[in-house]
Design a protein around this motif. Structure first.
Motif, short mmCIF file in Angstrom:
data_model
loop_
_atom_site.label_atom_id
_atom_site.label_comp_id
_atom_site.label_asym_id
_atom_site.label_seq_id
_atom_site.Cartn_x
_atom_site.Cartn_y
_atom_site.Cartn_z
N PRO A 1 24.83 -4.21 -5.37
CA PRO A 1 25.27 -2.88 -5.81
C PRO A 1 24.14 -1.86 -5.90
O PRO A 1 24.36 -0.67 -5.65
N PHE A 2 22.92 -2.29 -6.26
CA PHE A 2 21.80 -1.33 -6.34
C PHE A 2 21.58 -0.69 -4.97
O PHE A 2 21.50 0.53 -4.83
N TRP A 3 21.49 -1.54 -3.93
CA TRP A 3 21.21 -1.01 -2.61
C TRP A 3 22.41 -0.30 -2.00
O TRP A 3 22.26 0.59 -1.16
N LEU A 4 23.61 -0.67 -2.46
CA LEU A 4 24.80 0.05 -2.01
C LEU A 4 24.78 1.48 -2.57
O LEU A 4 25.10 2.45 -1.85
N GLY A 5 24.37 1.62 -3.83
CA GLY A 5 24.24 2.95 -4.42
C GLY A 5 23.21 3.76 -3.66
O GLY A 5 23.42 4.94 -3.33
N HIS A 6 22.08 3.12 -3.36
CA HIS A 6 21.03 3.79 -2.59
C HIS A 6 21.55 4.23 -1.22
O HIS A 6 21.41 5.39 -0.83
N LYS A 7 22.16 3.29 -0.51
CA LYS A 7 22.54 3.58 0.87
C LYS A 7 23.63 4.65 0.96
O LYS A 7 23.63 5.48 1.87
N SER A 8 24.57 4.62 0.00
CA SER A 8 25.66 5.60 0.03
C SER A 8 25.11 7.02 0.01
O SER A 8 25.61 7.91 0.69
N PRO B 1 28.27 -4.62 -15.08
CA PRO B 1 27.00 -4.91 -14.40
C PRO B 1 26.94 -4.29 -13.00
O PRO B 1 25.90 -3.80 -12.57
N TRP B 2 28.08 -4.32 -12.29
CA TRP B 2 28.12 -3.73 -10.95
C TRP B 2 27.89 -2.23 -11.03
O TRP B 2 27.08 -1.66 -10.30
N LEU B 3 28.60 -1.57 -11.97
CA LEU B 3 28.48 -0.11 -12.10
C LEU B 3 27.06 0.30 -12.48
O LEU B 3 26.53 1.28 -11.98
N GLN B 4 26.47 -0.49 -13.38
CA GLN B 4 25.11 -0.17 -13.83
C GLN B 4 24.12 -0.24 -12.67
O GLN B 4 23.29 0.65 -12.50
N ALA B 5 24.22 -1.30 -11.87
CA ALA B 5 23.29 -1.47 -10.74
C ALA B 5 23.56 -0.41 -9.67
O ALA B 5 22.63 0.18 -9.11
N PHE B 6 24.83 -0.14 -9.42
CA PHE B 6 25.18 0.88 -8.42
C PHE B 6 24.61 2.24 -8.84
O PHE B 6 23.97 2.94 -8.04
N ALA B 7 24.83 2.59 -10.10
CA ALA B 7 24.34 3.90 -10.59
C ALA B 7 22.81 3.94 -10.54
O ALA B 7 22.23 4.97 -10.21
N ALA B 8 22.16 2.81 -10.84
CA ALA B 8 20.69 2.79 -10.82
C ALA B 8 20.16 3.05 -9.41
O ALA B 8 19.23 3.83 -9.21
N GLY B 9 20.77 2.42 -8.41
CA GLY B 9 20.34 2.64 -7.02
C GLY B 9 20.59 4.07 -6.59
O GLY B 9 19.76 4.70 -5.94
N LEU B 10 21.75 4.57 -7.00
CA LEU B 10 22.14 5.93 -6.64
C LEU B 10 21.17 6.95 -7.25
O LEU B 10 20.65 7.84 -6.58
#
Ligand code: ADP
Ligand code: MG
Length: 325
Positions: A60-67, A97-106
């Motif tokens: 999810p971190f890298w998904l947030g980044h890539k989006s 946990p998914w949302l937290q990692a996604f938001a962190a990458g984003l």
């Protein structure tokens, strides 16, 4: 269970001072943007669909980044300065946990790029991430696809093909060693938008775009938009460090049709050759001259000896969501 509004408040609404250019952020019916006086807004949307653009179990971190990265890459290709973005998110479940990692990458990338999340929409459904970015630029400075001129040199930033190589491995279609996969995978999962290069090319480059579907097809958009043709010198294409150790035909095919590079491809007058090299150095981005724009329509591929290489002999096919199986 998180409610929709708790979810937005907890993960996507930040109590930070607003950036210049943003008059009102998340929380009202609309956000308000205030671009610099006289500037145009550059706007682009990219959607990432689970199972189509990423694996359902993607980090999810890298998904947030890539989006966000793929959207910022469009601003870079236009020579626009990032201002803000909106996020439309469809999620099967609200997993903290998914949302937290996604938001962190984003937000890590958003903060590095100076681009603020100003709103969006959140709904339950299949995982789907849709971002719209807003950038600003003075009128006349955009690097458009219809601006290539006969005699321009064609350039590409960074290196090509390693993202595709990692994807081919993950799909079970082309084996890589564990070391090769470790080196190539970041190119697939963590693309770096070439924002500084795009800005440095203002007033120097003519046409530009970012490479998302493969050089062969993407450069074709510039040729079509500008009603010109091109010669590409295959030996000058910059293979990624992993791809560079694979057979030559594999290198050319992967660089020409592999997607997900998110490098910039641009044209500039031959007289600006040194200025392009300077723009690359100033933005700490490698730039490679790979060909020339000509009047004769079509894209000609040339080998080291100047002989034409046919696209058919390389089995080239750019990615197309409706044509590619
Ligand atoms: P409305 O009902 O007016 O469409 P919503 O209830 O959908 O508003 O959203 C409330 C606020 O939260 C709005 O300002 C909206 O832009 C923002 N918002 C909703 N989803 C997101 C998200 N995923 N990221 C950032 N902001 C969001
Ligand atoms: Mg809404």
């Amino acid at each position: 269970m998180l409610s929709e509004f708790d979810l937005i408040k907890q993960y996507f609404q930040r109590s930070l001072p607003l950036r210049a250019g943003v008059a009102l952020g998340v929380g009202d019916d609309c956000a308000l943007l205030q671009p610099q006086a006289g500037c145009q807004l550059a706007i682009s949307t990219d959607m990432l669909v689970s199972g189509r653009h990423f694996f359902a179990d993607a980090d999810p971190f890298w998904l947030g980044h890539k989006s966000l990265a793929v959207n910022l890459s469009d601003l870079a290709a236009m020579a626009a300065k990032p201002l803000a973005f909106t996020l439309a998110l469809s999620l099967p479940t609200a997993e903290p946990p998914w949302l937290q990692a996604f938001a962190a990458g984003l937000f890590t990338l958003a903060d590095a790029a100076g681009c603020e999340l100003i709103g969006g929409d959140t709904t339950r459904g299949p995982l789907n991430i849709c971002i719209t970015v807003f950038g600003e630029l003075p009128p006349g400075q955009a690097l458009r696809r219809d601006a290539a001129r006969v005699g321009d040199e064609i350039w590409v930033s960074g290196s090509l093909g390693d993202a595709r190589l990692a994807l081919l491995h993950l799909l079970g279609e082309y084996p890589l060693s564990p070391q090769e996969l470790a080196a190539a995978a970041p190119r697939l999962h963590a693309p770096q938008p070439r924002l500084e290069l795009g800005l440095a090319l203002r007033g120097i480059a003519h046409a530009a775009l970012d490479l998302s579907d493969g050089l062969h097809g993407d450069l074709g958009h510039i040729l079509q938009g500008s009603q010109v043709g091109a010669q590409l010198f295959l030996p000058t294409l910059p293979a990624g460090p992993v791809l560079a150790h694979h057979p030559q035909e594999m290198q050319w095919r992967t660089m020409l049709t592999g997607g997900d590079d998110y490098e910039l491809c641009f044209t500039a007058p031959a007289a600006a050759h040194q200025a392009v090299l300077k723009a690359g150095a100033a933005s700490a981005t490698a730039v490679h001259c790979i060909g020339r724009i000509c009047a004769e329509p079509g894209l000609q591929l040339l080998a080291a000896d100047g002989q034409a290489v046919s696209a058919a002999s390389l089995h080239l096919q750019s990615f197309d969501h409706f044509l590619t199986p």
